[in-house]
Scaffold this motif. Structure first.
Motif, PDB file in Angstrom:
ATOM      1  N   ILE A  26      -5.444 -74.602  -9.665  1.00 30.25           N
ATOM      2  CA  ILE A  26      -4.325 -73.710  -9.938  1.00 30.25           C
ATOM      3  C   ILE A  26      -4.737 -72.615 -10.924  1.00 30.25           C
ATOM      4  N   LEU A  27      -5.512 -72.992 -11.939  1.00 32.44           N
ATOM      5  CA  LEU A  27      -5.933 -72.053 -12.989  1.00 32.44           C
ATOM      6  C   LEU A  27      -7.458 -72.040 -13.078  1.00 32.44           C
ATOM      7  N   PRO A  28      -8.143 -71.513 -12.057  1.00 35.14           N
ATOM      8  CA  PRO A  28      -9.605 -71.626 -12.011  1.00 35.14           C
ATOM      9  C   PRO A  28     -10.325 -70.920 -13.151  1.00 35.14           C
ATOM     10  N   GLU A  29      -9.731 -69.871 -13.726  1.00 34.03           N
ATOM     11  CA  GLU A  29     -10.403 -69.106 -14.779  1.00 34.03           C
ATOM     12  C   GLU A  29      -9.872 -69.425 -16.168  1.00 34.03           C
ATOM     13  N   ASN A  30      -9.018 -70.425 -16.277  1.00 38.41           N
ATOM     14  CA  ASN A  30      -8.375 -70.705 -17.551  1.00 38.41           C
ATOM     15  C   ASN A  30      -9.198 -71.682 -18.371  1.00 38.41           C
ATOM     16  N   ARG A  31      -9.331 -71.398 -19.682  1.00 36.56           N
ATOM     17  CA  ARG A  31     -10.130 -72.255 -20.554  1.00 36.56           C
ATOM     18  C   ARG A  31      -9.508 -73.630 -20.746  1.00 36.56           C
ATOM     19  N   ILE A  32      -8.221 -73.768 -20.436  1.00 36.46           N
ATOM     20  CA  ILE A  32      -7.573 -75.069 -20.627  1.00 36.46           C
ATOM     21  C   ILE A  32      -8.235 -76.134 -19.775  1.00 36.46           C
ATOM     22  N   VAL A  33      -8.820 -75.724 -18.647  1.00 30.37           N
ATOM     23  CA  VAL A  33      -9.475 -76.686 -17.763  1.00 30.37           C
ATOM     24  C   VAL A  33     -10.622 -77.381 -18.488  1.00 30.37           C
ATOM     25  N   GLU A  34     -11.307 -76.645 -19.365  1.00 29.41           N
ATOM     26  CA  GLU A  34     -12.402 -77.249 -20.127  1.00 29.41           C
ATOM     27  C   GLU A  34     -11.874 -78.323 -21.079  1.00 29.41           C
ATOM     28  N   SER A  65      -3.197 -87.256 -25.828  1.00 28.37           N
ATOM     29  CA  SER A  65      -2.585 -86.568 -24.697  1.00 28.37           C
ATOM     30  C   SER A  65      -2.614 -85.060 -24.903  1.00 28.37           C
ATOM     31  N   ILE A  66      -2.686 -84.338 -23.780  1.00 26.22           N
ATOM     32  CA  ILE A  66      -2.556 -82.879 -23.776  1.00 26.22           C
ATOM     33  C   ILE A  66      -1.509 -82.532 -22.731  1.00 26.22           C
ATOM     34  N   ALA A  67      -0.341 -82.059 -23.185  1.00 32.80           N
ATOM     35  CA  ALA A  67       0.760 -81.731 -22.281  1.00 32.80           C
ATOM     36  C   ALA A  67       0.777 -80.227 -22.020  1.00 32.80           C
ATOM     37  N   LEU A  68       0.762 -79.850 -20.750  1.00 29.93           N
ATOM     38  CA  LEU A  68       0.733 -78.450 -20.344  1.00 29.93           C
ATOM     39  C   LEU A  68       2.059 -78.087 -19.673  1.00 29.93           C
ATOM     40  N   GLN A  69       2.758 -77.113 -20.233  1.00 29.70           N
ATOM     41  CA  GLN A  69       4.018 -76.650 -19.665  1.00 29.70           C
ATOM     42  C   GLN A  69       3.718 -75.550 -18.653  1.00 29.70           C
ATOM     43  N   VAL A  70       4.032 -75.812 -17.387  1.00 33.23           N
ATOM     44  CA  VAL A  70       3.751 -74.849 -16.322  1.00 33.23           C
ATOM     45  C   VAL A  70       4.900 -73.854 -16.194  1.00 33.23           C
ATOM     46  N   THR A  71       6.121 -74.360 -16.143  1.00 32.75           N
ATOM     47  CA  THR A  71       7.301 -73.501 -16.093  1.00 32.75           C
ATOM     48  C   THR A  71       8.458 -74.220 -16.775  1.00 32.75           C
ATOM     49  N   GLY A  72       9.452 -73.461 -17.221  1.00 37.93           N
ATOM     50  CA  GLY A  72      10.551 -74.059 -17.962  1.00 37.93           C
ATOM     51  C   GLY A  72      10.192 -74.233 -19.433  1.00 37.93           C
ATOM     52  N   GLY A 121       6.825 -73.441 -23.803  1.00 44.72           N
ATOM     53  CA  GLY A 121       7.289 -72.615 -22.701  1.00 44.72           C
ATOM     54  C   GLY A 121       6.177 -72.452 -21.687  1.00 44.72           C
ATOM     55  N   PRO A 122       6.393 -71.658 -20.662  1.00 43.49           N
ATOM     56  CA  PRO A 122       5.374 -71.473 -19.618  1.00 43.49           C
ATOM     57  C   PRO A 122       4.030 -71.025 -20.204  1.00 43.49           C
ATOM     58  N   GLY A 123       2.984 -71.765 -19.893  1.00 44.69           N
ATOM     59  CA  GLY A 123       1.652 -71.431 -20.379  1.00 44.69           C
ATOM     60  C   GLY A 123       1.284 -72.080 -21.692  1.00 44.69           C
ATOM     61  N   ASP A 124       2.223 -72.801 -22.328  1.00 50.31           N
ATOM     62  CA  ASP A 124       1.937 -73.469 -23.603  1.00 50.31           C
ATOM     63  C   ASP A 124       1.399 -74.879 -23.365  1.00 50.31           C
ATOM     64  N   GLY A 125       0.611 -75.336 -24.324  1.00 48.62           N
ATOM     65  CA  GLY A 125       0.131 -76.712 -24.292  1.00 48.62           C
ATOM     66  C   GLY A 125       0.286 -77.334 -25.662  1.00 48.62           C
ATOM     67  N   ASP A 141      17.434 -75.612 -15.332  1.00 43.78           N
ATOM     68  CA  ASP A 141      16.658 -74.963 -14.269  1.00 43.78           C
ATOM     69  C   ASP A 141      15.312 -75.680 -14.091  1.00 43.78           C
ATOM     70  N   LEU A 142      14.414 -75.053 -13.368  1.00 48.74           N
ATOM     71  CA  LEU A 142      13.167 -75.714 -12.980  1.00 48.74           C
ATOM     72  C   LEU A 142      12.234 -75.882 -14.178  1.00 48.74           C
ATOM     73  N   SER A 143      11.753 -77.098 -14.353  1.00 45.29           N
ATOM     74  CA  SER A 143      10.786 -77.406 -15.406  1.00 45.29           C
ATOM     75  C   SER A 143       9.649 -78.230 -14.806  1.00 45.29           C
ATOM     76  N   VAL A 144       8.425 -77.777 -15.053  1.00 41.16           N
ATOM     77  CA  VAL A 144       7.234 -78.503 -14.583  1.00 41.16           C
ATOM     78  C   VAL A 144       6.289 -78.665 -15.767  1.00 41.16           C
ATOM     79  N   MET A 145       5.927 -79.912 -16.070  1.00 43.79           N
ATOM     80  CA  MET A 145       5.006 -80.197 -17.159  1.00 43.79           C
ATOM     81  C   MET A 145       4.038 -81.279 -16.699  1.00 43.79           C
ATOM     82  N   VAL A 146       2.750 -81.102 -17.033  1.00 39.69           N
ATOM     83  CA  VAL A 146       1.735 -82.103 -16.697  1.00 39.69           C
ATOM     84  C   VAL A 146       1.092 -82.586 -17.998  1.00 39.69           C
TER      85      VAL A 146
END
Length: 240
Positions: A26-34, A65-72, A121-125, A141-146
């Protein structure tokens, strides 16, 4: 997931089969993947409420744990292991730490409890260590968090456990079993079983229903964020 949250066939959609490579797709260029490389698995939480509400009472996992807020947006209330041990009675259920139900008015007790407030919020971890209890409010409304979980570290269990010696030993046995004895394929199947129970709404309601119902129904001002708003106004800024 969309059918679940749109038709109210479940409280929220829960999926614990995520891995770092899924986020990388989903985020191929994002440093969060590291940062999430080496995590054991991820819990995805998807909801679509009509109003802001409390979605998780205080609980803690025995791993980082590292929680990533995608949306919401979500509002997190964190308690250190020391505060959890001093102010509450920590309970252990299936490797998860819960706090005992409060007999006093919960809003007053939580207001007086030392805690950290984090809004994502969106993009925060947000990163939190093992045994840091957290209560979560989810916006409408819509909330997605991993939430990506790292393997359980024996040293952290020994150092940070707020439990009695007997329950700490249970956690250590569980940590050794998941890290060294149970094959990853079997562990994944066990996680899927837990995921299915969440999808049906059974396990989540069994473990949270009393606290959530009490909190959402008995308060004239049901959202704890109102406490945060008042604190921000009183302090002339943010309640960090």
């Amino acid at each position: 997931a969309w059918d679940c949250i749109s038709n109210s066939s479940c409280f929220l959609y829960f999926d614990n089969t995520w891995h770092a490579q899924d986020m990388a797709s989903i985020l191929p260029e994002n440093r969060i993947v590291e940062l999430i490389q080496g995590t054991q698995f991820g819990n995805a939480f998807v909801s679509k409420f009509t109003d802001q509400r409390l979605t998780a009472y205080f609980h803690a996992a025995p791993m980082k744990s590292i929680a990533l807020q995608v949306t919401g947006r979500k509002l997190w209330h964190f308690l250190s292991p020391e505060v959890t041990k001093q102010r509450f009675v920590p309970l252990l259920h299936r490797m998860i730490t819960f706090t005992s139900t409060m007999g006093q008015k919960q809003e007053d007790v939580i207001r007086a409890t030392p805690r950290y407030l984090v809004e994502t919020g969106p993009g925060d971890g947000v990163y939190f260590a093992a045994f840091w209890s957290h209560m979560v409010e989810t916006d409408k409304d819509l909330s997605v968090m991993v939430n990506f979980r790292q393997p359980i570290e024996v040293a952290h269990v020994i150092k940070n456990s707020p439990h009695t010696l007997a329950n700490t030993l249970k956690l250590l046995m569980g940590a050794c079993a998941t890290n060294y004895l149970i094959p990853e394929g079997v562990f994944s199947k066990l996680r899927e079983g837990g995921q299915d129970r969440y999808q049906a709404g059974k396990r989540l309601f069994e473990e949270y229903a009393l606290e959530i119902d009490y909190y959402n129904r008995e308060h004239s001002d049901p959202q704890l964020s109102s406490v945060v708003t008042r604190q921000r106004a009183e302090q002339g800024g943010t309640a960090d």
